[in-house]
Design a protein around this motif. Structure first.
Motif, PDB file in Angstrom:
ATOM      1  N   GLU A   4       0.813  -1.216   0.000  1.00  0.00           N
ATOM      2  CA  GLU A   4       0.000   0.000   0.000  1.00  0.00           C
ATOM      3  C   GLU A   4       0.850   1.271   0.000  1.00  0.00           C
ATOM      4  O   GLU A   4       0.481   2.263  -0.626  1.00  0.00           O
ATOM      5  N   TYR A   5       1.987   1.244   0.693  1.00  0.00           N
ATOM      6  CA  TYR A   5       2.828   2.453   0.745  1.00  0.00           C
ATOM      7  C   TYR A   5       3.422   2.800  -0.616  1.00  0.00           C
ATOM      8  O   TYR A   5       3.970   3.900  -0.803  1.00  0.00           O
ATOM      9  N   GLN A   6       3.305   1.879  -1.589  1.00  0.00           N
ATOM     10  CA  GLN A   6       3.811   2.141  -2.933  1.00  0.00           C
ATOM     11  C   GLN A   6       2.714   2.620  -3.890  1.00  0.00           C
ATOM     12  O   GLN A   6       2.929   2.693  -5.103  1.00  0.00           O
ATOM     13  N   ARG A   7       1.574   2.970  -3.359  1.00  0.00           N
ATOM     14  CA  ARG A   7       0.435   3.360  -4.198  1.00  0.00           C
ATOM     15  C   ARG A   7       0.773   4.557  -5.087  1.00  0.00           C
ATOM     16  O   ARG A   7       0.532   4.524  -6.304  1.00  0.00           O
ATOM     17  N   ASN A   8       1.299   5.626  -4.507  1.00  0.00           N
ATOM     18  CA  ASN A   8       1.526   6.844  -5.289  1.00  0.00           C
ATOM     19  C   ASN A   8       2.510   6.624  -6.438  1.00  0.00           C
ATOM     20  O   ASN A   8       2.257   7.060  -7.565  1.00  0.00           O
ATOM     21  N   ARG A  66     -10.103   0.335 -10.006  1.00  0.00           N
ATOM     22  CA  ARG A  66      -9.536   0.259  -8.660  1.00  0.00           C
ATOM     23  C   ARG A  66      -8.146  -0.360  -8.723  1.00  0.00           C
ATOM     24  O   ARG A  66      -7.913  -1.306  -9.478  1.00  0.00           O
ATOM     25  N   LEU A  67      -7.233   0.212  -7.950  1.00  0.00           N
ATOM     26  CA  LEU A  67      -5.890  -0.341  -7.796  1.00  0.00           C
ATOM     27  C   LEU A  67      -5.812  -0.969  -6.414  1.00  0.00           C
ATOM     28  O   LEU A  67      -5.924  -0.275  -5.399  1.00  0.00           O
ATOM     29  N   ILE A  68      -5.635  -2.284  -6.377  1.00  0.00           N
ATOM     30  CA  ILE A  68      -5.632  -3.034  -5.119  1.00  0.00           C
ATOM     31  C   ILE A  68      -4.200  -3.439  -4.779  1.00  0.00           C
ATOM     32  O   ILE A  68      -3.545  -4.137  -5.553  1.00  0.00           O
ATOM     33  N   LEU A  69      -3.718  -2.981  -3.621  1.00  0.00           N
ATOM     34  CA  LEU A  69      -2.384  -3.311  -3.145  1.00  0.00           C
ATOM     35  C   LEU A  69      -2.478  -4.011  -1.792  1.00  0.00           C
ATOM     36  O   LEU A  69      -3.520  -3.964  -1.122  1.00  0.00           O
ATOM     37  N   ARG A  70      -1.393  -4.643  -1.384  1.00  0.00           N
ATOM     38  CA  ARG A  70      -1.363  -5.331  -0.084  1.00  0.00           C
ATOM     39  C   ARG A  70      -1.440  -4.316   1.052  1.00  0.00           C
ATOM     40  O   ARG A  70      -0.630  -3.390   1.132  1.00  0.00           O
ATOM     41  N   GLY A  71      -2.412  -4.536   1.937  1.00  0.00           N
ATOM     42  CA  GLY A  71      -2.504  -3.734   3.147  1.00  0.00           C
ATOM     43  C   GLY A  71      -1.877  -4.467   4.323  1.00  0.00           C
ATOM     44  O   GLY A  71      -1.347  -5.576   4.178  1.00  0.00           O
ATOM     45  N   THR A  72      -1.977  -3.876   5.494  1.00  0.00           N
ATOM     46  CA  THR A  72      -1.376  -4.504   6.682  1.00  0.00           C
ATOM     47  C   THR A  72      -2.011  -5.851   6.986  1.00  0.00           C
ATOM     48  O   THR A  72      -1.336  -6.763   7.469  1.00  0.00           O
ATOM     49  N   SER A  73      -3.302  -6.013   6.702  1.00  0.00           N
ATOM     50  CA  SER A  73      -3.987  -7.281   6.973  1.00  0.00           C
ATOM     51  C   SER A  73      -3.571  -8.380   5.990  1.00  0.00           C
ATOM     52  O   SER A  73      -3.877  -9.555   6.210  1.00  0.00           O
ATOM     53  N   ASP A  74      -2.875  -8.007   4.918  1.00  0.00           N
ATOM     54  CA  ASP A  74      -2.458  -8.983   3.911  1.00  0.00           C
ATOM     55  C   ASP A  74      -1.012  -9.432   4.089  1.00  0.00           C
ATOM     56  O   ASP A  74      -0.533 -10.282   3.338  1.00  0.00           O
ATOM     57  N   GLU A  75      -0.334  -8.872   5.069  1.00  0.00           N
ATOM     58  CA  GLU A  75       1.074  -9.198   5.276  1.00  0.00           C
ATOM     59  C   GLU A  75       1.246 -10.685   5.602  1.00  0.00           C
ATOM     60  O   GLU A  75       0.511 -11.242   6.408  1.00  0.00           O
TER      61      GLU A  75
END
Length: 256
Positions: free
Chosen positions: A174-178, A194-203
């Motif tokens: 997620e921190y690489q979204r921008n 929609r752009l779906i990235l790994r969040g903290t719950s996906d770690e």
């Protein structure tokens, strides 16, 4: 005098024998080296087929004997041609899909080695012969300079025109979204839903689990996933899979 001539003839004869022996050895050496190269290319072509068919299972780096083969493949016409064939097969399937017009018909794309090519990075890091390094990879991603895969960009634009909603499902964090959005836009990709990235719950989740869960969420929202494109089997398999999945070539790395 006759004795001197005899000595000269003997010397010349010996030199001829030595020259013949050296030439023969060189021919054998060159022929042997050529045979090794041919054997390696034949093996590596079969290895790549095994990888693409998912017969090889998990593997961490390209075999040492195949480093040059993978480099030549990725930089040559075959990689581009293989990618174009995948796009053509995808479009052939697309023509069989009836778009309902309610905004629920979906195509899911992975990003790396699917929409964007990271060849500039792998040219510096051995085309998969080096172990994955998160620090150097993140530094590359932050540059936002990965070019589009031409065949995928054409497919993307065609799907957009036909009325598909496009979802981007990536293993990036997620921190690489921008920087990811910046890179996609500069490469020519626009109007994704929609752009779906790994969040903290996906770690810590394997890619196949993470991506399956995200597709399931889309289905729960009422979306119909007709197609999915990715360079890894973990992009495509699992559950809540698309009606048709299309695997792009990638002999450089494997993600479970």
């Amino acid at each position: 005098m006759a004795s001197g001539q005899s000595v000269v003839r003997t010397i010349l004869f010996l030199l001829c024998l030595v020259s013949t022996a050296v030439s023969h050895s060189l021919i054998q050496l060159v022929s042997g080296d050529r045979k090794i190269r041919i054997d390696d290319d034949l093996y590596c072509d079969s290895w790549r087929l095994s990888v693409e068919n998912n017969n090889a299972g998990y593997w961490s780096t390209v075999p040492s004997r195949c480093e040059r083969f993978v480099q030549d493949y990725m930089n040559g016409e075959r990689y581009s041609s293989d990618s174009e064939v995948v796009a053509e097969d995808s479009l052939a399937f697309v023509k069989t899909v009836e778009i309902a017009g309610d905004g629920r018909d979906v195509w899911v794309f992975d990003i790396d080695e699917t929409l964007l090519s990271n060849l500039p990075y792998y040219e510096v890091h051995g085309f998969g012969s080096e172990t994955y390094n998160e620090t150097s990879w993140d530094s590359w991603v932050n540059l936002a300079e990965a070019p589009a895969l031409p065949a995928s960009l054409s497919l993307y634009k065609e799907l957009e025109q036909l009325g598909f909603k496009i979802f981007l499902l990536t293993g990036r964090d997620e921190y690489q979204r921008n920087v990811t959005e910046k890179n996609l836009l500069s490469a020519g990709y626009t109007n994704w839903e929609r752009l779906i990235l790994r969040g903290t719950s996906d770690e810590g989740k394997p890619a196949i689990v993470y991506k399956s869960e995200k597709r399931a969420e889309l289905q729960d929202e009422g979306y119909r996933i007709h197609g999915s494109s990715g360079d890894q089997w973990s992009d495509l398999l699992g559950f809540a899979v698309a009606k048709r999945s299309f695997k792009l070539p990638n002999p450089m790395y494997y993600i479970a």
